[in-house]
Design an enzyme around this catalytic site. Structure first.
Site, mmCIF file in Angstrom:
data_model
loop_
_atom_site.group_PDB
_atom_site.id
_atom_site.type_symbol
_atom_site.label_atom_id
_atom_site.label_comp_id
_atom_site.label_asym_id
_atom_site.label_seq_id
_atom_site.Cartn_x
_atom_site.Cartn_y
_atom_site.Cartn_z
ATOM 1 N N CYS A 92 1.122 -1.174 0.142
ATOM 2 C CA CYS A 92 0.029 -0.008 -0.071
ATOM 3 C C CYS A 92 1.256 1.387 -0.218
ATOM 4 O O CYS A 92 1.817 1.479 -0.596
ATOM 5 C CB CYS A 92 -0.935 -0.661 1.180
ATOM 6 S SG CYS A 92 -2.179 0.979 0.753
ATOM 7 N N HIS A 175 -3.518 -5.397 -0.093
ATOM 8 C CA HIS A 175 -2.686 -5.671 1.433
ATOM 9 C C HIS A 175 -3.539 -7.214 1.156
ATOM 10 O O HIS A 175 -4.348 -8.133 1.766
ATOM 11 C CB HIS A 175 -4.340 -5.296 2.489
ATOM 12 C CG HIS A 175 -4.078 -3.622 2.829
ATOM 13 N ND1 HIS A 175 -2.772 -3.295 2.975
ATOM 14 C CD2 HIS A 175 -4.651 -2.377 2.471
ATOM 15 C CE1 HIS A 175 -3.044 -2.052 3.231
ATOM 16 N NE2 HIS A 175 -3.634 -1.551 2.593
ATOM 17 N N GLU A 177 -1.198 -9.182 3.423
ATOM 18 C CA GLU A 177 -0.628 -9.683 5.136
ATOM 19 C C GLU A 177 -2.313 -9.289 6.239
ATOM 20 O O GLU A 177 -1.292 -9.840 7.034
ATOM 21 C CB GLU A 177 0.318 -8.658 4.977
ATOM 22 C CG GLU A 177 -0.168 -7.101 5.400
ATOM 23 C CD GLU A 177 -0.946 -6.185 4.782
ATOM 24 O OE1 GLU A 177 -1.189 -5.229 5.223
ATOM 25 O OE2 GLU A 177 -1.156 -6.254 3.773
#
Length: 239
Positions: A92, A175, A177
């Site tokens: 990001c 994202h 993660e």
């Protein structure tokens, strides 16, 4: 020489490395998490002892150097790392820091918040989608152009550069993660909730959309690959 470690640069309390950290821990890769965006001359570890660099997300702009002078040091660290083949991963804001450090332009576009599809453009070992389209978690309004010489890997309707590779670096606008537990932390953060509501979303809707995604296998593929590259680079530093 100290044992080489992966340097993780965090920009907000809730923007944690999540699955990235899990994959580094899986292979016992040492890591250090620092917050340096507010610091004009940050105290960084010895560059020769950094086995890899991770830049996480955050609410600031990638080139907001006046308010966050440490971002200049981050950009410099990105360029130095890529120049010697050190593994670099940006998520990001981190993705935007890598791109702008390499000369790409930062743009203020339409917010992408929630689960949004991305389309595969190309394949690479660092990031290879198995489907032409994949639903991923997005949370951004800024986006970037493609750095000259970079390989575009994925795009979306609102952001032309969703994933790219440049040398030893991988940038991901979205994202992978985020774990279910980390998503709950996001949904307890007033800043994030306000942005979600402004974008027309809701907590319950996002939870349902996120639960329907199948991101963990891709996340493990991407982040285990990054961890392995860091481990290999660490071994080269110890020779």
């Amino acid at each position: 020489m100290s044992k080489p470690e992966v340097l993780i640069l965090q920009h907000a309390d809730w923007e944690k490395p999540g699955r990235i950290q899990a994959e580094l821990e899986e292979i016992d890769m040492p890591m250090q998490v620092l917050r340096i965006a507010d610091v004009k001359k940050p105290d960084l570890p010895d560059f020769d002892e950094v086995a890899g660099l991770v830049l996480m997300g955050g609410p600031m702009g990638a080139t907001d150097f006046d308010r966050y002078p440490g971002l200049k040091a981050e950009a410099k660290l990105v360029r130095a790392s890529i120049s010697v083949g050190k593994p670099v991963l940006g998520v990001c804001l981190g993705h935007q820091i890598i791109a702008t450090a390499l000369g790409a332009k930062l743009k203020h576009g339409e917010p992408e918040i929630g689960v949004v599809p991305i389309k595969r453009v190309d394949r690479h070992d660092y990031f290879s989608m198995w489907n032409k389209e994949l639903d991923v978690l997005q949370w951004h309004s800024d986006c970037v152009g493609l750095p000259e010489g970079a390989q575009l890997l994925a795009r979306s309707s609102a952001a032309k550069v969703q994933a790219f590779r440049f040398g030893s670096a991988l940038g991901l606008q979205f994202h992978l993660e985020v774990t279910p537990q980390l998503l709950e932390e996001w949904l307890e953060e007033p800043t994030m909730v306000r942005q979600l509501k402004d974008a027309g979303g809701s907590k319950s809707q996002l939870r349902e959309q996120y639960a329907a995604t199948q991101l963990q296998p891709l996340a493990e593929q991407v982040f285990s690959g990054f961890a392995a590259r860091c481990q290999s680079y660490a071994r080269s530093l110890m020779r």
